[in-house]
Motif scaffolding. Sequence first.
Motif, PDB file in Angstrom:
ATOM      1  N   LYS A 264       3.692  -8.317 -14.376  1.00  0.00           N
ATOM      2  CA  LYS A 264       2.676  -8.773 -13.410  1.00  0.00           C
ATOM      3  C   LYS A 264       3.212  -8.726 -11.980  1.00  0.00           C
ATOM      4  O   LYS A 264       2.520  -8.299 -11.059  1.00  0.00           O
ATOM      5  N   LEU A 265       4.437  -9.195 -11.812  1.00  0.00           N
ATOM      6  CA  LEU A 265       5.038  -9.211 -10.476  1.00  0.00           C
ATOM      7  C   LEU A 265       5.279  -7.797  -9.942  1.00  0.00           C
ATOM      8  O   LEU A 265       5.025  -7.511  -8.779  1.00  0.00           O
ATOM      9  N   ILE A 266       5.763  -6.918 -10.810  1.00  0.00           N
ATOM     10  CA  ILE A 266       6.016  -5.534 -10.392  1.00  0.00           C
ATOM     11  C   ILE A 266       4.702  -4.849 -10.021  1.00  0.00           C
ATOM     12  O   ILE A 266       4.626  -4.147  -9.001  1.00  0.00           O
ATOM     13  N   LYS A 267       3.658  -5.080 -10.805  1.00  0.00           N
ATOM     14  CA  LYS A 267       2.350  -4.474 -10.517  1.00  0.00           C
ATOM     15  C   LYS A 267       1.811  -4.958  -9.177  1.00  0.00           C
ATOM     16  O   LYS A 267       1.348  -4.152  -8.352  1.00  0.00           O
ATOM     17  N   ALA A 268       1.886  -6.268  -8.932  1.00  0.00           N
ATOM     18  CA  ALA A 268       1.391  -6.832  -7.672  1.00  0.00           C
ATOM     19  C   ALA A 268       2.232  -6.348  -6.491  1.00  0.00           C
ATOM     20  O   ALA A 268       1.701  -6.013  -5.426  1.00  0.00           O
ATOM     21  N   ALA A 269       3.548  -6.297  -6.680  1.00  0.00           N
ATOM     22  CA  ALA A 269       4.438  -5.848  -5.605  1.00  0.00           C
ATOM     23  C   ALA A 269       4.222  -4.380  -5.288  1.00  0.00           C
ATOM     24  O   ALA A 269       4.184  -3.985  -4.116  1.00  0.00           O
ATOM     25  N   ARG A 270       4.049  -3.582  -6.322  1.00  0.00           N
ATOM     26  CA  ARG A 270       3.830  -2.147  -6.125  1.00  0.00           C
ATOM     27  C   ARG A 270       2.580  -1.905  -5.284  1.00  0.00           C
ATOM     28  O   ARG A 270       2.589  -1.088  -4.362  1.00  0.00           O
ATOM     29  N   ARG A 271       1.522  -2.655  -5.591  1.00  0.00           N
ATOM     30  CA  ARG A 271       0.274  -2.517  -4.831  1.00  0.00           C
ATOM     31  C   ARG A 271       0.487  -2.974  -3.380  1.00  0.00           C
ATOM     32  O   ARG A 271       0.082  -2.298  -2.437  1.00  0.00           O
ATOM     33  N   ALA A 272       1.139  -4.121  -3.209  1.00  0.00           N
ATOM     34  CA  ALA A 272       1.346  -4.668  -1.864  1.00  0.00           C
ATOM     35  C   ALA A 272       2.274  -3.791  -1.029  1.00  0.00           C
ATOM     36  O   ALA A 272       2.000  -3.531   0.150  1.00  0.00           O
ATOM     37  N   PHE A 273       3.368  -3.331  -1.626  1.00  0.00           N
ATOM     38  CA  PHE A 273       4.317  -2.495  -0.880  1.00  0.00           C
ATOM     39  C   PHE A 273       3.683  -1.164  -0.484  1.00  0.00           C
ATOM     40  O   PHE A 273       3.958  -0.642   0.595  1.00  0.00           O
ATOM     41  N   ALA A 274       2.848  -0.609  -1.357  1.00  0.00           N
ATOM     42  CA  ALA A 274       2.195   0.667  -1.050  1.00  0.00           C
ATOM     43  C   ALA A 274       1.158   0.516   0.059  1.00  0.00           C
ATOM     44  O   ALA A 274       1.039   1.375   0.932  1.00  0.00           O
TER      45      ALA A 274
ATOM     46  N   ALA B  33       4.527  -7.143   3.514  1.00  0.00           N
ATOM     47  CA  ALA B  33       4.035  -7.744   2.265  1.00  0.00           C
ATOM     48  C   ALA B  33       4.485  -9.204   2.170  1.00  0.00           C
ATOM     49  O   ALA B  33       5.671  -9.498   2.254  1.00  0.00           O
ATOM     50  N   SER B  34       3.536 -10.109   2.005  1.00  0.00           N
ATOM     51  CA  SER B  34       3.819 -11.539   1.903  1.00  0.00           C
ATOM     52  C   SER B  34       4.132 -11.909   0.461  1.00  0.00           C
ATOM     53  O   SER B  34       3.376 -11.578  -0.452  1.00  0.00           O
ATOM     54  N   MET B  35       5.248 -12.610   0.270  1.00  0.00           N
ATOM     55  CA  MET B  35       5.621 -13.035  -1.074  1.00  0.00           C
ATOM     56  C   MET B  35       4.627 -14.043  -1.642  1.00  0.00           C
ATOM     57  O   MET B  35       4.347 -14.059  -2.846  1.00  0.00           O
ATOM     58  N   ASP B  36       4.060 -14.897  -0.777  1.00  0.00           N
ATOM     59  CA  ASP B  36       3.069 -15.864  -1.243  1.00  0.00           C
ATOM     60  C   ASP B  36       1.803 -15.150  -1.713  1.00  0.00           C
ATOM     61  O   ASP B  36       1.251 -15.475  -2.768  1.00  0.00           O
ATOM     62  N   ASP B  37       1.335 -14.179  -0.924  1.00  0.00           N
ATOM     63  CA  ASP B  37       0.137 -13.427  -1.315  1.00  0.00           C
ATOM     64  C   ASP B  37       0.387 -12.622  -2.583  1.00  0.00           C
ATOM     65  O   ASP B  37      -0.468 -12.523  -3.464  1.00  0.00           O
TER      66      ASP B  37
END
Length: 202
Positions: free
Chosen positions: A23-33, A40-44
Amino acid sequence: MKEQESTVAAKRRAQMVEETRAKLIKAARRAFARQGYSAASMDDLTAAAGLTRGALYHNFGDKKGLLQAVVDQIDGEMLERMRIAQEHAANQWQGLLLESVAYIEMALEPEIQRIMLLDGPAVLGDPSQWPNQTACLRRTESILRGLIDDGTLKPVDAEAAARLLNGAALNAALWIAAADDPQAVLKKAVAAFLELATGLRR
């Protein structure tokens, strides 16, 4: 019975850890892209995954560790695409060229541009030193050694040739990612790469 229950519980915990990481990798991948690593905000990001910052720190240490996990995931996908590209080749030499060109062409994709070729090197350091690049280098060296031994290529040093070929492909991708007109740069980069590589042929 207790031992069996303990095994089941351990498997369930491991599954939950994997689900949280995914879940974290999926959310981070979307945010970083979309936003880039710095913005990219860690809270968001954790809220989008339905998790807490504590879960992020527990699983990845920090934001940089999460970026590394995203890079590893994308890299695995890129390697698989390169493998598929070389499967259509008539021989090993053509296969090596096809997978190199496939790698260069991936630099046109916004997610790969932003994460793998712009933010990744800025945060994680020289991509030629990443573990995946080292493994790729060893594989290229092994293929070149075989092609030298069977007379397809000139009798050059296999390690030197592998480092130069892989370096040329990586730098072509970095050039494309940073270019104002990536499509125009792609054509020039691929043409020059193939000319350089062909110089190794006997």
